[in-house]
Design a protein around this motif. Sequence first.
Motif, PDB file in Angstrom:
ATOM      1  N   PRO A 151       0.828  -1.207   0.000  1.00 29.39           N
ATOM      2  CA  PRO A 151       0.000   0.000   0.000  1.00 29.39           C
ATOM      3  C   PRO A 151       0.864   1.259   0.000  1.00 29.39           C
ATOM      4  N   PRO A 152       0.511   2.265  -0.784  1.00 28.66           N
ATOM      5  CA  PRO A 152       1.240   3.534  -0.732  1.00 28.66           C
ATOM      6  C   PRO A 152       1.332   4.080   0.691  1.00 28.66           C
ATOM      7  N   TRP A 153       2.525   4.550   1.041  1.00 26.72           N
ATOM      8  CA  TRP A 153       2.847   5.062   2.380  1.00 26.72           C
ATOM      9  C   TRP A 153       2.699   3.997   3.479  1.00 26.72           C
ATOM     10  N   GLY A 154       2.413   2.761   3.117  1.00 28.20           N
ATOM     11  CA  GLY A 154       2.157   1.745   4.134  1.00 28.20           C
ATOM     12  C   GLY A 154       0.840   1.933   4.847  1.00 28.20           C
ATOM     13  N   HIS A 155      -0.071   2.706   4.253  1.00 26.89           N
ATOM     14  CA  HIS A 155      -1.367   2.972   4.879  1.00 26.89           C
ATOM     15  C   HIS A 155      -2.321   1.803   4.625  1.00 26.89           C
ATOM     16  N   LEU A 156      -2.859   1.277   5.709  1.00 28.28           N
ATOM     17  CA  LEU A 156      -3.834   0.185   5.639  1.00 28.28           C
ATOM     18  C   LEU A 156      -5.196   0.717   6.043  1.00 28.28           C
ATOM     19  N   ASN A 157      -6.202  -0.133   6.003  1.00 26.45           N
ATOM     20  CA  ASN A 157      -7.512   0.224   6.559  1.00 26.45           C
ATOM     21  C   ASN A 157      -8.229  -1.043   7.005  1.00 26.45           C
ATOM     22  N   LEU A 158      -9.409  -0.867   7.542  1.00 24.52           N
ATOM     23  CA  LEU A 158     -10.139  -1.981   8.153  1.00 24.52           C
ATOM     24  C   LEU A 158     -10.448  -3.097   7.172  1.00 24.52           C
ATOM     25  N   SER A 159     -10.573  -2.762   5.901  1.00 23.31           N
ATOM     26  CA  SER A 159     -11.003  -3.746   4.907  1.00 23.31           C
ATOM     27  C   SER A 159      -9.889  -4.170   3.958  1.00 23.31           C
ATOM     28  N   VAL A 160      -8.654  -3.685   4.176  1.00 25.92           N
ATOM     29  CA  VAL A 160      -7.628  -3.836   3.148  1.00 25.92           C
ATOM     30  C   VAL A 160      -7.284  -5.298   2.861  1.00 25.92           C
ATOM     31  N   LYS A 161      -7.357  -6.149   3.858  1.00 32.17           N
ATOM     32  CA  LYS A 161      -7.030  -7.558   3.629  1.00 32.17           C
ATOM     33  C   LYS A 161      -8.002  -8.179   2.637  1.00 32.17           C
ATOM     34  N   TRP A 162      -9.279  -7.867   2.781  1.00 31.06           N
ATOM     35  CA  TRP A 162     -10.277  -8.356   1.821  1.00 31.06           C
ATOM     36  C   TRP A 162     -10.154  -7.640   0.486  1.00 31.06           C
ATOM     37  N   ALA A 163     -10.020  -6.323   0.554  1.00 26.90           N
ATOM     38  CA  ALA A 163     -10.044  -5.521  -0.666  1.00 26.90           C
ATOM     39  C   ALA A 163      -8.862  -5.808  -1.579  1.00 26.90           C
ATOM     40  N   SER A 164      -7.709  -6.176  -1.004  1.00 24.61           N
ATOM     41  CA  SER A 164      -6.519  -6.412  -1.811  1.00 24.61           C
ATOM     42  C   SER A 164      -6.339  -7.875  -2.201  1.00 24.61           C
ATOM     43  N   ALA A 165      -7.202  -8.747  -1.727  1.00 28.11           N
ATOM     44  CA  ALA A 165      -7.101 -10.172  -2.069  1.00 28.11           C
ATOM     45  C   ALA A 165      -7.207 -10.349  -3.584  1.00 28.11           C
ATOM     46  N   PRO A 166      -6.445 -11.279  -4.154  1.00 25.47           N
ATOM     47  CA  PRO A 166      -5.635 -12.335  -3.528  1.00 25.47           C
ATOM     48  C   PRO A 166      -4.168 -11.964  -3.333  1.00 25.47           C
ATOM     49  N   PHE A 167      -3.839 -10.702  -3.426  1.00 24.49           N
ATOM     50  CA  PHE A 167      -2.442 -10.300  -3.327  1.00 24.49           C
ATOM     51  C   PHE A 167      -1.964 -10.343  -1.881  1.00 24.49           C
ATOM     52  N   LYS A 168      -0.707 -10.731  -1.700  1.00 25.14           N
ATOM     53  CA  LYS A 168      -0.105 -10.786  -0.372  1.00 25.14           C
ATOM     54  C   LYS A 168       0.462  -9.417  -0.023  1.00 25.14           C
ATOM     55  N   ILE A 169       0.103  -8.892   1.145  1.00 29.42           N
ATOM     56  CA  ILE A 169       0.530  -7.551   1.543  1.00 29.42           C
ATOM     57  C   ILE A 169       1.952  -7.609   2.089  1.00 29.42           C
ATOM     58  N   ILE A 170       2.825  -6.828   1.479  1.00 30.99           N
ATOM     59  CA  ILE A 170       4.241  -6.772   1.865  1.00 30.99           C
ATOM     60  C   ILE A 170       4.536  -5.393   2.442  1.00 30.99           C
ATOM     61  N   MET A 171       5.003  -5.376   3.683  1.00 29.18           N
ATOM     62  CA  MET A 171       5.423  -4.120   4.293  1.00 29.18           C
ATOM     63  C   MET A 171       6.954  -4.077   4.313  1.00 29.18           C
TER      64      MET A 171
END
Length: 235
Positions: free
Chosen positions: A140-160
Amino acid sequence: MRVLWLLLLILTVLLLFICYSILPTVIMRAFALGVFQRSKVPNKAALTFDDGPDPVYTPKLLDLCLEYKVKATFFVVGEHAAKHPEIIKRMQKEGHTIGIHHYRHLSNWFLSPWAVRRQCRQTADVIESITGIRPQYYRPPWGHLNLSVKWASAPFKIIMWSAILGDWRLGLGREKLKKRLLDNVNGGAVIVLHDCGVNPGADEEAPAMMLRALEEFLDEIGGQYNFVTIDALAG
């Protein structure tokens, strides 16, 4: 009475914003919930680059990676990738991993779940149309997440990341950036740098400073670490 209602409305909006955006970001990053931040693989580390591709700086970075036998991971902005498909093809040809940022460099704090999903999928579509391979990883840009980001970004794996070094600010300087690189590299580290300076909050010429510092860092670190793509750490 109207002032009271207005204050109540402002407080309600602020509370909702904190619960939707800031609080999930803090909790998910603090406890690595649903995100990958580092591994414990000895003698391997990942250099990752956000915000590109840039027609000036990204080719120079790719030259540097070739010279020092670095395999990197690029989290690209979709609209930049669409303008410079030849750079994306070169990334793929030279063995780097290509992940997604957003189609435009927008914060998840201000996006609905459906807008996040659209940003991710639109960027993935661009990359797949160029390389023939659909990306697996999302930052995510700036590393900003939100309450729904895990669902919204599926199936991609979130890398910080394990270290973000402030290289988007030209005022940081080459020496200080090199020191931060040396201080933060270790087995399993995921380090963030930026190969494009045209996005909000960045200095346009900062990637030139980053490239000088990175070259000096790679010279100084020698063969102590094998710099690998994120697949080797998070795959």
